[in-house]
Design an enzyme around this catalytic site. Sequence first.
Site, PDB file in Angstrom:
ATOM      1  CG  HIS A  42      -4.177   3.489   4.183  1.00 22.52           C
ATOM      2  ND1 HIS A  42      -3.160   2.770   4.778  1.00 22.52           N
ATOM      3  CD2 HIS A  42      -4.437   4.513   5.020  1.00 22.52           C
ATOM      4  CE1 HIS A  42      -2.829   3.342   5.925  1.00 22.52           C
ATOM      5  NE2 HIS A  42      -3.603   4.400   6.086  1.00 22.52           N
TER       6      HIS A  42
ATOM      7  CG  ASN B  58     -14.137  10.329  -3.727  1.00 17.23           C
ATOM      8  OD1 ASN B  58     -15.232  10.859  -3.618  1.00 17.23           O
ATOM      9  ND2 ASN B  58     -13.179  10.827  -4.496  1.00 17.23           N
TER      10      ASN B  58
ATOM     11  CD  GLN C 254      -8.283  12.928  -3.463  1.00 17.02           C
ATOM     12  OE1 GLN C 254      -7.683  13.647  -4.260  1.00 17.02           O
ATOM     13  NE2 GLN C 254      -9.098  11.964  -3.850  1.00 17.02           N
TER      14      GLN C 254
ATOM     15  CG  HIS D 151      -4.205  -1.134   4.708  1.00 14.54           C
ATOM     16  ND1 HIS D 151      -3.851  -0.302   3.673  1.00 14.54           N
ATOM     17  CD2 HIS D 151      -4.870  -2.183   4.137  1.00 14.54           C
ATOM     18  CE1 HIS D 151      -4.255  -0.826   2.521  1.00 14.54           C
ATOM     19  NE2 HIS D 151      -4.884  -1.955   2.772  1.00 14.54           N
TER      20      HIS D 151
ATOM     21  CB  CYS E 245      -0.912   0.000   1.225  1.00 17.41           C
ATOM     22  SG  CYS E 245      -1.825   1.549   1.452  1.00 17.41           S
TER      23      CYS E 245
ATOM     24  CB  CYS F  82       0.985   1.313   4.725  1.00 20.02           C
ATOM     25  SG  CYS F  82      -0.611   0.457   4.903  1.00 20.02           S
TER      26      CYS F  82
ATOM     27  CB  SER G 161      -7.365   4.260  -6.957  1.00 20.12           C
ATOM     28  OG  SER G 161      -6.724   5.370  -6.352  1.00 20.12           O
TER      29      SER G 161
ATOM     30  CG  HIS H 152      -7.031   8.164   1.038  1.00 19.77           C
ATOM     31  ND1 HIS H 152      -7.372   6.880   0.665  1.00 19.77           N
ATOM     32  CD2 HIS H 152      -7.103   8.913  -0.100  1.00 19.77           C
ATOM     33  CE1 HIS H 152      -7.615   6.845  -0.629  1.00 19.77           C
ATOM     34  NE2 HIS H 152      -7.470   8.066  -1.123  1.00 19.77           N
TER      35      HIS H 152
END
Length: 345
Positions: free
Chosen positions: A162, A151, A166, A113, A49, A52, A159, A164
């Site tokens: 993990h 998202n 933005q 993760h 990943c 990570c 995509s 996250h």
Amino acid sequence: MSSLEFTHRRKNPLTGDWVLVSPHRNNRPWSGATESGSSEQLPSYDDNCPLCPGNERASDTSNPDYKDTFVFKNDFGALVSDNENVVEQDTPEFIKADVARGECRVICFSPDHSKTLPELSKTEIQKVIDTWQSNYTELSKQYSCVHVFENKGAIMGCSQPHPHGQVWAHDHMSTEIAVENDNLAAYQHKTNKNLLAEYIEFEQDNKERVIFSNEHWLVVVPYWAAWPFETLLIAKDDVRHMGQLTVQQKASLSEALQILTTKYDNVFNCSFPYSMGWHSAPGNLGDDSHWRLHAHFYPPLLRSATVKKHMVGYEMLAESQRDLTAETAANILKSASSTHYKKGL
């Protein structure tokens, strides 16, 4: 339940858009029975990943061994800060282009993760909120429009599994913000009142669509919701952008986010996908008193962990359409447990 159990349209006052509501298409008995999605359990750490701790990203940069949140400039950002000026061309009035400058960042919510927002503690969620705020504050000094969003899930085009989010910041006022700004300002000019402040009072009195409420925040399935389990998270206080949040408001927000996202996961016993984003007052307004900080959650799931609402055909060519009324969706979400289903496994 609402008496509007017939085909009708509802108007979104933030955008001016209409949604066609067709409850007769969904009138068979349904109590929100759960269906299990993928039983795959992600590991706490994945050496493949790029998000990570300690792993290498596509930019040949290694992540630090971070312990809570981690922020980096998006290696494939849609905006760049050093964009050159557009060369003016002799084109018809309907052919326009304008320069777009900005910056895109990625915010890892946790080094773990496997843990999405509802699986983090309130303290861990507040660290995410702190990170949202610090990046918003920094970027808003340079850019007038700052978008903080997430998202979640492959079904939403994410995509990387993990957890996250933005941050995209730019000079121009994005279309959604511009439309909301116009409608919020028009309402205040007409009534001398704040639209979202009025809406909070209306929903708290009505109670039918309220999912969660605490001292500083209201979570509601908006009357005009287009997505099946769409929700609106609104600041009760006169907060106009993310940079203004106090310590108390952020602690209260961590509770609201944990409960809302937990209820989402518990509807179908799955990691409930969605796109969510914060709408703050643009930084280039002389007067932003018509604004109120709020977040939109747009989840696509309709009947199970694998059946989603497709916004196609009529929705793309005419206007949004839904079968499940906002009131029915709110009832399902309110009935969902506030204790994450994984804690019972």
